[in-house]
Design a protein around this motif. Structure first.
Motif, PDB file in Angstrom:
ATOM      1  N   TYR A   1      -7.244  13.938 -21.873  1.00  0.00           N
ATOM      2  CA  TYR A   1      -7.460  15.048 -21.131  1.00  0.00           C
ATOM      3  C   TYR A   1      -8.781  15.732 -20.971  1.00  0.00           C
ATOM      4  O   TYR A   1      -9.233  15.743 -22.133  1.00  0.00           O
ATOM      5  N   GLY A   2      -9.327  16.325 -20.045  1.00  0.00           N
ATOM      6  CA  GLY A   2     -10.587  16.928 -20.133  1.00  0.00           C
ATOM      7  C   GLY A   2     -11.852  15.987 -19.771  1.00  0.00           C
ATOM      8  O   GLY A   2     -12.764  16.737 -19.653  1.00  0.00           O
ATOM      9  N   THR A   3     -11.558  14.710 -19.956  1.00  0.00           N
ATOM     10  CA  THR A   3     -12.650  13.881 -19.957  1.00  0.00           C
ATOM     11  C   THR A   3     -13.127  13.636 -18.403  1.00  0.00           C
ATOM     12  O   THR A   3     -12.307  13.918 -17.561  1.00  0.00           O
ATOM     13  N   ARG A   4     -14.173  13.227 -18.103  1.00  0.00           N
ATOM     14  CA  ARG A   4     -14.461  12.963 -16.692  1.00  0.00           C
ATOM     15  C   ARG A   4     -13.656  11.869 -15.966  1.00  0.00           C
ATOM     16  O   ARG A   4     -13.119  12.224 -14.595  1.00  0.00           O
ATOM     17  N   GLU A   5     -13.450  10.928 -16.812  1.00  0.00           N
ATOM     18  CA  GLU A   5     -12.372   9.860 -16.426  1.00  0.00           C
ATOM     19  C   GLU A   5     -11.027  10.414 -15.974  1.00  0.00           C
ATOM     20  O   GLU A   5     -10.505  10.104 -14.915  1.00  0.00           O
ATOM     21  N   ALA A   6     -10.521  11.350 -16.867  1.00  0.00           N
ATOM     22  CA  ALA A   6      -9.323  12.040 -16.721  1.00  0.00           C
ATOM     23  C   ALA A   6      -9.424  12.732 -15.439  1.00  0.00           C
ATOM     24  O   ALA A   6      -8.212  12.958 -14.570  1.00  0.00           O
ATOM     25  N   MET A   7     -10.423  13.563 -15.034  1.00  0.00           N
ATOM     26  CA  MET A   7     -10.390  14.376 -13.997  1.00  0.00           C
ATOM     27  C   MET A   7     -10.525  13.694 -12.751  1.00  0.00           C
ATOM     28  O   MET A   7      -9.990  14.063 -11.809  1.00  0.00           O
ATOM     29  N   MET A   8     -11.296  12.499 -12.623  1.00  0.00           N
ATOM     30  CA  MET A   8     -11.431  11.618 -11.581  1.00  0.00           C
ATOM     31  C   MET A   8     -10.038  11.017 -11.293  1.00  0.00           C
ATOM     32  O   MET A   8      -9.689  10.961  -9.951  1.00  0.00           O
ATOM     33  N   ALA A   9      -9.115  10.784 -12.471  1.00  0.00           N
ATOM     34  CA  ALA A   9      -7.813  10.158 -12.155  1.00  0.00           C
ATOM     35  C   ALA A   9      -6.905  11.316 -11.269  1.00  0.00           C
ATOM     36  O   ALA A   9      -6.155  10.883 -10.509  1.00  0.00           O
ATOM     37  N   ASP A  10      -7.202  12.469 -11.866  1.00  0.00           N
ATOM     38  CA  ASP A  10      -6.301  13.463 -11.160  1.00  0.00           C
ATOM     39  C   ASP A  10      -6.721  13.857  -9.729  1.00  0.00           C
ATOM     40  O   ASP A  10      -5.842  14.091  -8.949  1.00  0.00           O
ATOM     41  N   ILE A  11      -7.902  13.646  -9.283  1.00  0.00           N
ATOM     42  CA  ILE A  11      -8.233  13.568  -8.065  1.00  0.00           C
ATOM     43  C   ILE A  11      -7.675  12.659  -7.298  1.00  0.00           C
ATOM     44  O   ILE A  11      -7.063  12.856  -6.103  1.00  0.00           O
ATOM     45  N   MET A  12      -7.883  11.547  -7.988  1.00  0.00           N
ATOM     46  CA  MET A  12      -7.259  10.098  -7.003  1.00  0.00           C
ATOM     47  C   MET A  12      -5.658  10.338  -6.891  1.00  0.00           C
ATOM     48  O   MET A  12      -5.265   9.954  -5.968  1.00  0.00           O
ATOM     49  N   VAL A  13      -5.174  10.825  -7.918  1.00  0.00           N
ATOM     50  CA  VAL A  13      -3.663  11.274  -7.786  1.00  0.00           C
ATOM     51  C   VAL A  13      -3.490  12.069  -6.487  1.00  0.00           C
ATOM     52  O   VAL A  13      -2.563  11.843  -5.566  1.00  0.00           O
ATOM     53  N   ASN A  14      -4.298  13.221  -6.244  1.00  0.00           N
ATOM     54  CA  ASN A  14      -3.984  13.979  -4.958  1.00  0.00           C
ATOM     55  C   ASN A  14      -4.565  13.268  -3.728  1.00  0.00           C
ATOM     56  O   ASN A  14      -4.112  13.878  -2.765  1.00  0.00           O
ATOM     57  N   ILE A  15      -5.287  12.533  -3.694  1.00  0.00           N
ATOM     58  CA  ILE A  15      -5.793  11.718  -2.640  1.00  0.00           C
ATOM     59  C   ILE A  15      -4.409  10.978  -2.385  1.00  0.00           C
ATOM     60  O   ILE A  15      -4.432  10.666  -0.776  1.00  0.00           O
ATOM     61  N   LEU A  16      -3.707  10.538  -3.211  1.00  0.00           N
ATOM     62  CA  LEU A  16      -2.415   9.695  -2.734  1.00  0.00           C
ATOM     63  C   LEU A  16      -1.393  10.495  -2.472  1.00  0.00           C
ATOM     64  O   LEU A  16      -0.546  10.243  -1.417  1.00  0.00           O
ATOM     65  N   SER A  17      -1.327  11.712  -3.453  1.00  0.00           N
ATOM     66  CA  SER A  17       0.124  12.364  -3.490  1.00  0.00           C
ATOM     67  C   SER A  17      -0.192  13.852  -3.569  1.00  0.00           C
ATOM     68  O   SER A  17      -0.405  14.196  -4.745  1.00  0.00           O
ATOM     69  N   ASN A  18      -0.642  14.686  -2.514  1.00  0.00           N
ATOM     70  CA  ASN A  18      -1.068  15.974  -2.886  1.00  0.00           C
ATOM     71  C   ASN A  18       0.266  16.971  -2.566  1.00  0.00           C
ATOM     72  O   ASN A  18       0.459  17.548  -1.402  1.00  0.00           O
ATOM     73  N   ARG A  19       1.374  17.109  -3.590  1.00  0.00           N
ATOM     74  CA  ARG A  19       2.457  17.778  -3.412  1.00  0.00           C
ATOM     75  C   ARG A  19       3.299  17.329  -2.145  1.00  0.00           C
ATOM     76  O   ARG A  19       3.926  18.074  -1.381  1.00  0.00           O
ATOM     77  N   GLY A  20       3.468  15.911  -1.943  1.00  0.00           N
ATOM     78  CA  GLY A  20       3.954  15.495  -0.873  1.00  0.00           C
ATOM     79  C   GLY A  20       3.289  16.015   0.623  1.00  0.00           C
ATOM     80  O   GLY A  20       4.149  15.750   1.785  1.00  0.00           O
ATOM     81  N   GLU A  21       2.094  16.363   0.586  1.00  0.00           N
ATOM     82  CA  GLU A  21       1.738  16.865   2.055  1.00  0.00           C
ATOM     83  C   GLU A  21       1.037  15.708   2.970  1.00  0.00           C
ATOM     84  O   GLU A  21       1.410  15.352   3.824  1.00  0.00           O
ATOM     85  N   ALA A  22      -0.307  15.589   2.230  1.00  0.00           N
ATOM     86  CA  ALA A  22      -1.223  14.733   3.212  1.00  0.00           C
ATOM     87  C   ALA A  22      -2.038  13.798   2.471  1.00  0.00           C
ATOM     88  O   ALA A  22      -3.015  13.396   2.948  1.00  0.00           O
ATOM     89  N   GLY A  23      -1.370  13.076   1.299  1.00  0.00           N
ATOM     90  CA  GLY A  23      -2.037  12.087   0.516  1.00  0.00           C
ATOM     91  C   GLY A  23      -1.732  10.913   1.275  1.00  0.00           C
ATOM     92  O   GLY A  23      -1.122  10.772   2.255  1.00  0.00           O
ATOM     93  N   LEU A  24      -2.422   9.686   0.893  1.00  0.00           N
ATOM     94  CA  LEU A  24      -2.340   8.308   1.675  1.00  0.00           C
ATOM     95  C   LEU A  24      -0.895   7.900   1.550  1.00  0.00           C
ATOM     96  O   LEU A  24      -0.427   7.380   2.121  1.00  0.00           O
ATOM     97  N   LEU A  25      -0.458   8.184   0.236  1.00  0.00           N
ATOM     98  CA  LEU A  25       1.184   7.634  -0.098  1.00  0.00           C
ATOM     99  C   LEU A  25       2.016   8.656   0.913  1.00  0.00           C
ATOM    100  O   LEU A  25       2.865   7.978   1.502  1.00  0.00           O
ATOM    101  N   ASP A  26       1.638   9.918   0.934  1.00  0.00           N
ATOM    102  CA  ASP A  26       2.585  10.737   1.705  1.00  0.00           C
ATOM    103  C   ASP A  26       2.666  10.302   3.105  1.00  0.00           C
ATOM    104  O   ASP A  26       3.595  10.424   3.869  1.00  0.00           O
ATOM    105  N   LEU A  27       1.356  10.133   3.644  1.00  0.00           N
ATOM    106  CA  LEU A  27       1.137  10.080   4.963  1.00  0.00           C
ATOM    107  C   LEU A  27       1.564   8.566   5.238  1.00  0.00           C
ATOM    108  O   LEU A  27       2.266   7.995   6.347  1.00  0.00           O
ATOM    109  N   ASN A  28       0.999   7.540   4.707  1.00  0.00           N
ATOM    110  CA  ASN A  28       1.152   6.117   5.077  1.00  0.00           C
ATOM    111  C   ASN A  28       2.346   5.419   4.652  1.00  0.00           C
ATOM    112  O   ASN A  28       2.732   4.287   5.111  1.00  0.00           O
ATOM    113  N   ILE A  29       3.078   5.937   3.988  1.00  0.00           N
ATOM    114  CA  ILE A  29       4.229   5.243   3.289  1.00  0.00           C
ATOM    115  C   ILE A  29       5.359   6.322   3.349  1.00  0.00           C
ATOM    116  O   ILE A  29       6.424   5.790   4.021  1.00  0.00           O
TER     117      ILE A  29
END
Length: 955
Positions: free
Chosen positions: A325-353
Motif C-alpha cells: 500500500y502507498g507504493t507507486r505500483e499500488a497507486m497505479m493499480a488503484d487507478i486501473m481499478v477505477n478505469i474499469l469500475s468507478n463505483r459502477g458509473e463509467a468504467g470500461l467494465l461498467d459500460l462495456n459489460i
C-alpha cells in the motif's frame, strides 16, 4: 515529488507536550508521541458531544505462530473478558484454577490419542465450571455501556487488530481508566466457552463462499507469505487445540505501547486530552518488538488455476499481486481499478459489460496491505456462458487499457472523484478516525496520506498505459467458483460443554468504583425542525432546505409520495431506465456525462416512496438536474435492450435463489407475512417477457408530472431557487391508490428450506400489537437489557454460559407507520447438534423475563446517555421529519422517549413484556441441511412445513 503541499511541522503545546501537524490539513490533526512510544492522534469534530475512539494494534493474523493460527483473532475476543480487576469476584482463587486450565490445555495440545484428548477436555470442562463461580461475564461491556458508549466492537485482519468505541465526551477519563486496565494485562477466563463461539464463527465462514474463494485466491497469490498461508480465523485443528500460554506470550510481545496507537476524534480539548492519555497510558513500559525476517515472495511467472465449489451461482475471480500500500505500483493499480469500475458509473467494465448486459456482472477492485496487495476482477457469467468466456471478456477490457483505448477525460474525472470521496469520508468523526488508524497500521505518516491526492494527480495517461503493459501479463491467479458440493467443509461434533456460571448479579470492585465516580451529565439537545429546515414553494412543489456547514458537497432529492404499493412495477421501471439512453446520448454516454461532472444519481423505490437523488459538488448540481431530466423526459425505448434486461433479471433471480443469505431473508419474510406479501407480489416471468419497453419508459417520462417535493442540502439556497424553477412543472397526474397487503397472525407454524451448509439458522417471528409511540422508551431499554448487545441477557446465556452460538439475539421492532403491527424477532445460528438446547434456552428466557436490577439500571442509564449525547445533523434533519410524519409526530420525539426512560422502573419493562411480548405466538424459519434437522425438536415448535424456493421468492 519535492514540492509537497502538505508538510509535517513540529510544535509544543502549553503543557510542553510535543506534537506534529501537517500544513493545509483542514482537519487540523495533532499527532503526539509519548515517551513510551505510544502514538496519539487527536482531531476535533463538534457534530455531537461524543468522541470516536480507536485503539489500533499493529498486529494480526500474519503474526500468528504457525502452529497456533487464529490466535490473534481469538486474543481479540479474550480482550473483552476482563483482567485481574475487571470481571472477577475473587482473583486470587480464580487465578489458581485458570493456571490449572492453562496447563491442561498444554497437555491437550500435545496428546496424540483422541480418546485421551477427550478425557483431558472433560477435566478442562470440570475445572472451568469451578473457575466460573468467580467470573463475572461481560463486565467490560457492562462498564463501557454504563458510560453511554455505542459501537463497541473489534476486528482482526492480516496486520491489524482494532478496538472500537464511540463515547460521550464527559466519560473520556473513565474510558481511559478502563482501557488502560485492559491493555495492561490479559486474563483468559471463560476460555473454553468463548473458544466454542469462535468455532461457530469459523462455521459461519464455511457457509460464506466469498470467504472460501478469497482463501483459495490468497493461498495461490501468496504461496509462502502469511497473507495467503494464515487465515484470520485460523485452521480448525488449531482452534480445537489452543494454547493459553501462546496467547499470553503473543499479548506480552505485541500489545505494547510502541506497537499500538490511540485515535480520538470528536468534541475534545487537545491539551486536556493528551494529559489524560499520558496519565493513564504513559506509565505502560516500552518494549522491543520481536525481530521478524521479512518473507519475500518470488514473482508470479505463470497463470495459477484453482477451483472452489459451493451451491451458489458460478463466478470467476482473477488477481495480480501488487507491491505494498502507498507504493507507486499500488497507486497505479488503484487507478486501473477505477478505469474499469468507478463505483459502477463509467468504467470500461461498467459500460462495456454491465451496461450492455454481456454478462450478469463484473467488477474490479484492489486491496493494499502492509506488505504486498493485489488487483482483482470478479466476473459472474450468464447461464449460457462458461467461466473461461467470462474470464476472456474481462481480459479484453484490460487489453483496451494497454492500447490506450479509454477517453482522455477519464483520468482527471477519476482523480476528481477520489477527492470528492475523500472529502465525504473525512467530514465525520468516524470517517476521519478510520483514515487515521489506517494510516498508522500501514506505517505511513499523515503527511504521506494527505499528499497522496497530489501524487495521483501527477500520473498521466501514458504512465497508465505503460504500467498496464508491464504489469498485466500471464502472471495472475484465477479461481473458478463452480456450482457444486463443497467437499472441504469441516463438520465437528458438539464437545459437550457444561454451561458455566455467569454471575449476573455480581459486580467487581472496579465496576463499583466506576459507577460511583460521577461526571457532570451532558444535557440532551432536542432539535427544532421548524427552525433548522427552511421551506418554500416552487410552483406547486414544497421545497425544503438544510444548510451544509461542512463542505462543498450538495445533494438534491426529489421525493415522490408513492412507491411499489401504489404501482408494483415502479421499481422495475427505474431499473430499466438505467439501460436506456436518449436521442442525444447513448446509455453509456449518459453514464460518462454524469461521471464527468462528478454527480452521482440514485433511484430508490420503497413501498410508499420513490426517492431520486443527486449528489456532487454544489457548483455542478444544476448540470446534474438538467442531465437527469433530459434522460427521463427524452428516454428512448429500445425493445432489444429490454429483452436483454429481462434475460438478466431472470438469471439474477435464479442466482438469488442459490444464495444462502438471500434465501434466509425470503424465508423470514414468508414466515412473517405469509404466501402473499409485497415481497412475493412481483412482476412474473411471463409478464416481463410479453411486455413492451414503452410501458416502463412512459412511466419515467411522466414521473415529474406527478406530485413530489424537493429537498436541497447545500450552502446557497438563493442560487438553487434561481435555477430550480425551470425544472419544475405543475402536477397533472394524481397518486394511485396503494394496494393493501395482509399482515397475518403468527400462529405457531414452522417453515423450513433446505441448503447445504455447516450451521443451522433459525429465526422466530411474532406479530405484536399495532405500534404505540408511548412504548418507544420501553422498547429502547428492553432491547438494550434483554435482547441485543454483548451484555444483554440473551447474549450472556446463549453465548457466554452455554457457548451455543456466535450470533444470537432477540429484537423488538416498532413499526414505522401508525396502524401497523410491531414484530418480535429471535435469531440463532449454530451447529445442528446444538440447535435443540439453543431453542430450549431461548424458550426459557422468553417464557419469564429474568430480573437483574443492576443490569436494568445499566441499560436504562446507557439509553439516557446515548440520547443525551446524540445530535441530529446534516440530511438526517430533514429525513427524520419524513419518518416522524408516518407516526403522526411533527417534533423531536426523542424528548418524550428521554423523559419516559428517566422515570422508568423495572416493573414498567416487566409489565410491557407481560402484555406485549409474552402472549405472542411465533412462526419459525429454519434453513440448513434437512438430514441434520432434529424433527422432534422442530415439532415442539409448531406445525412443520417444508417450503420451496418458488413459494418464498414468488417466482
Amino acid at each position: 515529488m519535492t514540492d509537497k503541499r502538505h508538510r509535517e511541522t513540529f510544535h509544543t503545546d502549553k503543557n510542553n507536550y510535543e506534537y506534529t501537524t501537517v500544513t493545509h490539513d483542514e482537519n487540523k490533526v495533532r499527532i503526539y508521541t509519548l515517551k513510551n512510544g505510544l502514538k496519539v492522534f487527536l482531531a476535533q469534530n463538534f457534530d455531537a458531544p461524543r468522541i470516536q475512539t480507536f485503539i489500533p494494534v499493529r498486529t494480526g493474523s500474519n503474526n500468528d505462530p504457525a502452529d497456533n493460527t487464529g490466535l490473534a483473532h481469538y486474543l481479540e475476543h479474550m480482550m473483552f473478558k476482563g483482567t485481574s480487576k475487571i470481571g472477577t469476584r475473587d482473583w486470587e482463587k480464580e487465578k489458581i484454577l485458570l493456571d490449572q486450565i492453562s496447563e491442561l490445555y498444554e497437555q491437550h495440545k500435545a496428546e496424540p490419542d483422541p480418546e485421551k484428548k477427550k478425557e483431558i477436555y472433560k477435566k478442562i470442562d470440570e475445572i472451568s465450571q469451578e473457575a466460573s463461580q468467580y467470573a463475572i461475564a461481560n463486565e467490560y461491556d457492562k462498564i463501557i455501556s454504563s458510560l453511554g458508549a455505542s459501537g463497541t466492537n473489534a476486528h482482526t485482519w492480516f496486520d491489524e487488530t482494532v478496538y472500537k468505541n464511540n463515547i460521550p465526551n464527559n466519560e473520556l477519563e473513565k474510558w481511559l481508566k478502563v482501557e488502560k486496565e485492559r491493555f495492561s494485562e490479559i486474563v483468559l477466563r471463560l476460555f473454553h466457552t468463548e473458544l466454542e463461539s469462535v468455532y461457530e464463527e469459523f462455521n459461519r465462514a464455511q457457509d460464506n463462499d466469498t470467504r472460501l474463494v478469497s482463501y483459495e485466491l490468497m493461498s495461490a497469490l501468496f504461496p509462502t507469505h502469511p497473507n495467503g498461508q494464515q487465515t484470520t480465523l485460523g485452521r480448525p485443528e488449531h482452534l480445537k487445540n489452543p494454547s493459553m500460554k501462546a496467547i499470553h506470550k503473543y499479548f506480552d510481545e505485541y500489545y505494547v505501547p510502541n506497537n499500538y496507537a490511540m485515535v480520538l476524534v470528536g468534541d475534545l480539548d487537545f491539551e486536556e486530552t493528551i494529559q489524560l492519555v499520558d496519565e493513564y497510558f504513559g506509565a505502560i513500559p516500552y518494549k522491543e518488538l520481536p525481530k521478524k525476517t521479512p518473507i519475500i515472495e518470488k514473482p508470479l511467472t505463470e497463470i495459477v488455476k484453482r477451483t472452489v465449489k459451493s451451491p451458489t451461482t458460478p463466478r470467476v475471480q482473477l488477481a495480480w499481486r501488487t507491491d505494498s500500500y502507498g507504493t507507486r505500483e499500488a497507486m497505479m493499480a488503484d487507478i486501473m481499478v477505477n478505469i474499469l469500475s468507478n463505483r459502477g458509473e463509467a468504467g470500461l467494465l461498467d459500460l462495456n459489460i454491465n451496461q450492455t448486459q454481456k454478462m450478469l456482472w463484473a467488477q474490479a477492485f484492489s486491496v493494499g496491505l502492509k506488505q504486498y496487495g493485489y488487483f482483482s476482477i470478479v466476473a459472474v457469467p450468464k447461464e449460457t456462458q462458461t467461466l473461461d468466456e467470462a474470464k476472456d471478456m474481462v481480459l479484453e477490457q484490460l487489453e483496451l487499457v494497454k492500447k490506450g483505448e479509454f477517453p482522455d477525460w477519464m483520468l482527471p474525472a477519476i482523480i476528481n472523484d477520489f477527492k470528492l470521496q475523500r472529502m465525504k469520508g473525512l467530514e465525520t468523526a468516524e470517517g476521519l478516525a478510520t483514515n487515521l488508524y489506517d494510516t498508522y497500521i500501514r506505517n505511513r505518516t499523515w503527511e504521506q496520506e494527505l499528499n497522496e491526492m497530489d501524487e495521483y494527480e501527477a500520473f498521466t495517461k501514458e504512465d497508465i498505459i505503460k504500467f498496464a503493459n508491464e504489469f498485466f501479463k500471464d502472471n495472475y491467479v484465477v479461481v473458478n467458483k463452480e456450482k457444486g458440493v463443497n467437499d472441504k467443509l469441516v463438520r465437528v461434533e458438539n464437545p459437550g460443554i457444561t454451561p458455566v456460571k455467569i454471575n449476573r448479579y455480581a459486580q467487581s470492585d472496579f465496576l463499583q468504583q466506576i459507577l460511583s465516580e460521577k461526571t457532570e451529565d451532558i444535557q440532551p439537545e432536542f432539535i427544532d425542525y421548524q427552525k433548522e429546515i427552511t421551506t418554500d414553494k416552487i410552483k406547486d412543489k414544497k421545497l425544503s432546505f438544510v444548510k451544509n456547514k461542512y463542505n462543498d458537497v450538495a445533494q438534491v432529492h426529489f421525493i415522490f409520495p408513492f412507491g411499489s404499493d401504489h404501482d408494483r412495477d415502479l421499481g422495475v421501471s427505474t431499473q430499466i431506465l438505467q439501460y436506456l439512453g436518449t436521442e442525444k446520448f447513448s446509455p453509456e454516454d449518459l453514464k460518462k456525462e454524469f461521471f464527468k461532472i462528478g454527480v452521482s444519481n440514485d433511484f430508490k423505490t420503497t413501498p410508499d416512496q420513490l426517492l431520486i437523488s443527486l449528489s456532487g459538488l454544489e457548483e455542478n448540481i444544476e448540470k446534474g438536474i438538467d442531465l437527469l431530466q433530459h434522460w427521463m423526459y427524452e428516454v428512448k425505448p429500445d425493445q432489444e435492450i429490454y429483452k436483454q434486461f429481462v434475460d438478466t433479471v431472470l438469471e439474477n433471480r435464479e442466482a438469488v435463489k442459490k444464495d444462502k443469505n438471500r434465501i434466509m431473508t425470503a424465508l423470514t419474510n414468508y414466515t412473517k407475512l405469509g404466501a402473499f406479501s409485497r415481497f412475493t407480489d412481483i412482476i412474473s416471468k411471463e409478464e416481463l417477457q410479453n411486455s413492451r419497453v414503452e410501458i416502463f419508459a412512459d412511466r419515467m417520462k411522466k414521473l415529474f408530472k406527478f406530485p413530489y417535493e424537493i429537498f436541497f442540502y447545500g450552502k446557497d439556497l438563493e442560487s438553487f431557487k434561481g435555477y430550480i424553477e425551470k425544472y419544475v412543472e405543475n402536477e397533472s397526474f394524481s397518486i394511485p391508490e396503494p394496494k393493501k397487503y395482509p399482515e397475518p397472525e403468527t400462529s405457531g407454524n414452522v417453515y423450513f428450506t433446505g441448503y447445504d451448509m455447516v450451521q443451522m439458522e433459525m429465526s422466530k417471528i411474532g406479530r405484536g400489537n399495532n405500534v404505540n409511540t408511548a412504548d418507544f422508551g420501553k422498547i429502547n431499554v428492553f432491547n438494550e437489557y434483554f435482547g441485543r448487545g454483548l451484555s444483554s441477557i440473551v447474549f450472556q446465556e446463549i453465548r457466554e454460559s452455554k457457548s451455543l452460538a456466535y450470533s444470537a439475539y432477540v429484537s423488538y421492532a416498532a413499526n414505522a407507520e401508525l396502524g401497523h403491527p410491531d414484530y418480535v424477532t429471535t435469531y440463532i445460528g449454530t451447529q445442528p447438534d446444538k440447535l435443540q438446547i439453543a431453542v430450549d434456552t431461548m424458550n426459557d428466557l422468553m417464557n419469564e423475563l429474568p430480573e437483574v436490577p443492576i443490569q436494568f439500571e445499566n441499560a436504562r442509564n446507557a439509553a439516557l446517555k446515548q440520547i443525551a449525547s446524540t445530535r441530529i445533523t446534516r440530511t438526517n434533519i430533514f429525513f427524520n421529519t419524513l419518518k416522524l410524519k408516518k407516526l403522526g409526530i411533527s417534533y423531536d420525539f426523542r424528548k418524550d422517549i428521554y423523559q419516559q426512560i428517566q422515570g422508568m422502573k423495572f416493573e414498567d419493562i416487566k409489565q410491557f413484556y407481560q402484555t406485549s411480548i409474552k402472549p405472542l405466538h411465533f412462526n419459525t424459519a429454519i434453513i440448513g441441511k434437512k438430514e441434520n434437522l432434529n424433527m422432534e425438536a422442530v415439532h415442539q415448535m409448531g406445525t412443520f412445513r417444508e417450503v420451496t424456493l418458488e413459494e418464498i421468492f414468488g417466482y
